[in-house]
Design an enzyme around this catalytic site. Structure first.
Site, PDB file in Angstrom:
ATOM      1  N   GLU A  47       3.506  -1.238 -10.166  1.00 61.11           N
ATOM      2  CA  GLU A  47       2.325  -1.953  -9.613  1.00 61.11           C
ATOM      3  C   GLU A  47       2.245  -3.276 -10.256  1.00 61.11           C
ATOM      4  OE1 GLU A  47       0.769  -1.220  -6.798  1.00 61.11           O
ATOM      5  OE2 GLU A  47       1.991   0.594  -6.505  1.00 61.11           O
ATOM      6  N   TYR A 132      -7.465  -2.121  -6.974  1.00 61.02           N
ATOM      7  CA  TYR A 132      -6.405  -1.986  -6.146  1.00 61.02           C
ATOM      8  C   TYR A 132      -5.165  -1.372  -6.913  1.00 61.02           C
ATOM      9  CZ  TYR A 132      -2.051  -2.585  -3.441  1.00 61.02           C
ATOM     10  OH  TYR A 132      -0.990  -2.353  -2.788  1.00 61.02           O
ATOM     11  N   ASP A 150      -3.856  -3.575   1.167  1.00 61.06           N
ATOM     12  CA  ASP A 150      -3.338  -4.723   0.820  1.00 61.06           C
ATOM     13  C   ASP A 150      -3.115  -5.594   1.971  1.00 61.06           C
ATOM     14  OD1 ASP A 150      -1.101  -3.865   2.340  1.00 61.06           O
ATOM     15  OD2 ASP A 150       0.054  -3.708   0.621  1.00 61.06           O
TER      16      ASP A 150
END
Length: 307
Positions: A47, A132, A150
């Site tokens: 990520e 996120y 996103d």
């Protein structure tokens, strides 16, 4: 379709929408290696690397990183300069991410006895992990996340169900669409839909979009979508020269500031517009980020990587 509260168009057959997307994803999707693991450390690395970096470029860097530092313990014990140097060598963008990832590994080892926290709120306590990323790790590692939102997911929701271009409404709509207890497969699936079918230029037929039956844009032919933020030009940017400073200092114990300046740009002139004052500002930022150290001596100023 049905409309509630006038905010976005909800599908009447919500369960059909959910199953169609999951079946489409499970039948065929891009085979990124981090989609084959539930290890939270490996997922966190993917990520962090994937932020504003093309996924195909991340694959090799991700594997190389895990070969070198396979656990949070290995990363926590590493020299931070080596981690930052790896980031620069693999062109992974802002070096701060390497520093934060290194610090997050130390937190997991020191504060959590090597066991990752599992919920989004707990994961946000790790250095450099925002909402996120915390939600993505909670989803893909523990199946404990909320809907991931996103740019791709926003585009899909905007087109398919007329979700207005508003962050809070996007988040609410995405969470309403997601089936309870299935965040791992759902978030992978809806991001895949945005990445291969509902791109900026839609690819509905060739990608076999599973939502054509319900999609407002497909029915109307109007594939308008929210503006997609563009990455600032890298060439000549402050980000590029930050990377050059780190890469140059990797090869030396320390460098005098003007020597460093000449090594990172051909137009460096100590008294010029892109000279000593400009470089000192760049180094000050890197000092604040604990990436370099600057020492001012009687007759010279030198820079080195942070130890």
């Amino acid at each position: 379709m049905s409309v509630e509260d006038g905010d976005w168009t909800r599908p009447d057959d919500l369960e059909g929408v959910r199953e169609a997307l999951i079946e489409w994803y499970e039948a065929d999707h891009r085979d990124y290696p981090w989609r084959r693991t539930e290890d939270p450390y490996e997922i966190l690395v993917s990520e962090v690397m994937s932020q504003q970096t093309q996924l195909d470029r991340v694959v090799e860097a991700w594997q190389d990183f895990l070969d070198r530092w396979p656990t949070t313990g290995a990363l926590a014990a590493a020299d931070r300069a080596d981690v930052v140097g790896f980031w620069t060598d693999h062109s992974l963008g802002y070096n701060n991410r390497a520093k934060y990832l290194h610090e997050a590994a130390r937190q997991v080892e020191d504060e959590y006895d090597g066991e990752f926290p599992e919920t989004p709120d707990e994961l946000e306590a790790l250095m450099g992990v925002g909402p996120y990323t915390a939600n993505a790790v909670a989803s893909f590692a523990f199946n404990e996340g909320n809907a991931v939102v996103d740019t791709n997911v926003k585009r899909v929701c905007y087109r398919a169900f007329d979700v207005p271009d508003d962050d809070s409404t996007f988040e609410a709509a995405a969470n309403e669409l997601m089936p309870a207890g299935r965040s791992r497969v759902w978030n992978n699936a809806i991001m895949e839909l945005g990445g291969v079918a509902c791109e900026q230029t839609p690819n509905c037929e060739a990608a076999g979009c599973p939502w054509r039956e319900w999609c407002s844009a497909y029915q109307s032919g109007d594939f308008t979508a929210p503006d997609v933020p563009t990455q600032p030009s890298f060439e000549g940017s402050r980000r590029q020269f930050r990377g050059r400073v780190i890469a140059t200092l990797q090869a030396y114990d320390e460098l005098e500031i003007d020597t460093l300046g000449h090594r990172i740009r051909v137009d460096y002139a100590p008294d010029g517009e892109t000279g000593r004052e400009w470089l000192e500002g760049l180094l000050a930022d890197l000092e604040d980020d604990e990436l370099v150290e600057v020492e001012r001596r009687a007759n010279e100023t030198v820079a080195r990587l942070h130890r």
